[in-house]
Design a protein around this motif. Structure first.
Motif, short mmCIF file in Angstrom:
data_model
loop_
_atom_site.label_atom_id
_atom_site.label_comp_id
_atom_site.label_asym_id
_atom_site.label_seq_id
_atom_site.Cartn_x
_atom_site.Cartn_y
_atom_site.Cartn_z
N ASN A 1 0.82 -1.22 0.00
CA ASN A 1 0.00 0.00 0.00
C ASN A 1 0.85 1.26 0.00
OD1 ASN A 1 -2.48 -1.25 -0.09
ND2 ASN A 1 -2.76 -1.25 2.12
N TYR B 1 1.16 4.04 -3.24
CA TYR B 1 0.85 5.45 -3.01
C TYR B 1 2.06 6.34 -3.27
CZ TYR B 1 -0.21 9.79 -0.65
OH TYR B 1 -0.37 11.11 -0.37
N GLU C 1 3.14 7.38 -6.90
CA GLU C 1 2.32 8.35 -7.61
C GLU C 1 2.54 9.78 -7.14
OE1 GLU C 1 0.39 8.09 -10.33
OE2 GLU C 1 1.23 6.07 -10.40
N LEU C 2 3.35 9.97 -6.12
CA LEU C 2 3.63 11.31 -5.64
C LEU C 2 4.60 12.03 -6.57
CD1 LEU C 2 4.11 10.77 -1.79
CD2 LEU C 2 2.19 11.84 -2.95
N GLU D 1 -1.97 10.67 5.08
CA GLU D 1 -2.37 9.69 4.06
C GLU D 1 -1.80 8.31 4.39
OE1 GLU D 1 -4.41 8.33 0.85
OE2 GLU D 1 -4.47 10.40 1.55
N LEU D 2 -0.57 8.25 4.82
CA LEU D 2 0.03 6.96 5.19
C LEU D 2 -0.69 6.37 6.40
CD1 LEU D 2 3.86 7.61 4.71
CD2 LEU D 2 2.29 6.38 3.19
N ARG E 1 -3.98 4.93 5.21
CA ARG E 1 -3.79 3.70 4.43
C ARG E 1 -3.39 2.53 5.31
NH1 ARG E 1 -3.61 4.18 -1.08
NH2 ARG E 1 -3.91 6.31 -1.80
#
Length: 187
Positions: free
Chosen positions: A137, A141, A144-145, A162-163, A166
């Protein structure tokens, strides 16, 4: 006296007595009305007015904070924090090196070291079983940063939140309280 006059005088007397009775009844009814008005004033003066004064005073005291219980002392707060800190466990994830989305031929990398804050030590064994899912995960993510997404403290804060979201979604009933950055290098 004739019979007609006697009857007329009897009728007149009956009418007079009825009128007198009506007047007396009207007089009797007006007296209780005065008592009712007086009792209404007494009701307002001696019952409703004190209730309103007491209610207003209680409402004012409530809004002034007189009914609030005293807050915890500094010693109690420190003891609660110490108790919480005793139970906290940190789990270090393996370092991650991912290439960032640049949209051009130039490469940009992110090296990230993360530590997870857990509530107690019993969650560590369950978390270790789910580490591959967590790493997947994170990798998806992070790839895509863009470099601009990580600039400034606001970017780092968004990454952290965000982490955390997730990881809590991927480890199920285990609760991760915080994601702590040990190392973060953007190149």
């Amino acid at each position: 006296m004739t019979v007609g006059r006697v009857r007329r005088s009897m009728v007149d007397e009956a009418e007079d007595s009825e009128l007198d009775a009506d007047l007396e009844e009207d007089g009797d009814e007006s007296a209780p009305k005065k008592k009712k008005k007086l009792s209404g004033k007494v009701l307002v003066l001696f019952i409703l007015l004190p209730i309103l004064v007491i209610g207003g005073g209680a409402g004012g005291a409530y809004f002034a904070g007189l009914f609030d219980s005293p807050g915890p002392t500094e010693e109690e707060i420190a003891a609660a924090a110490a108790e919480k800190n005793k139970q906290v466990v940190f789990y270090d994830l393996p370092e991650m090196l991912v290439n960032l989305n640049t949209g051009t031929a130039a490469n940009s990398f992110l090296k990230l070291g993360v530590s997870l804050e857990l509530e107690d030590e019993t969650a560590v064994a369950d978390l270790e079983l789910l580490i591959p899912r967590v790493m997947d995960n994170f990798q998806v993510y992070l790839r895509e940063l863009r470099k601009e997404d990580l600039s400034g403290s606001a970017g780092v804060y968004r990454l952290k939140e965000e982490l955390l979201m997730r990881i809590n979604a991927s480890v199920g009933p285990i609760k991760v309280n915080d994601v702590l950055f040990k190392e973060m290098l953007v190149q």
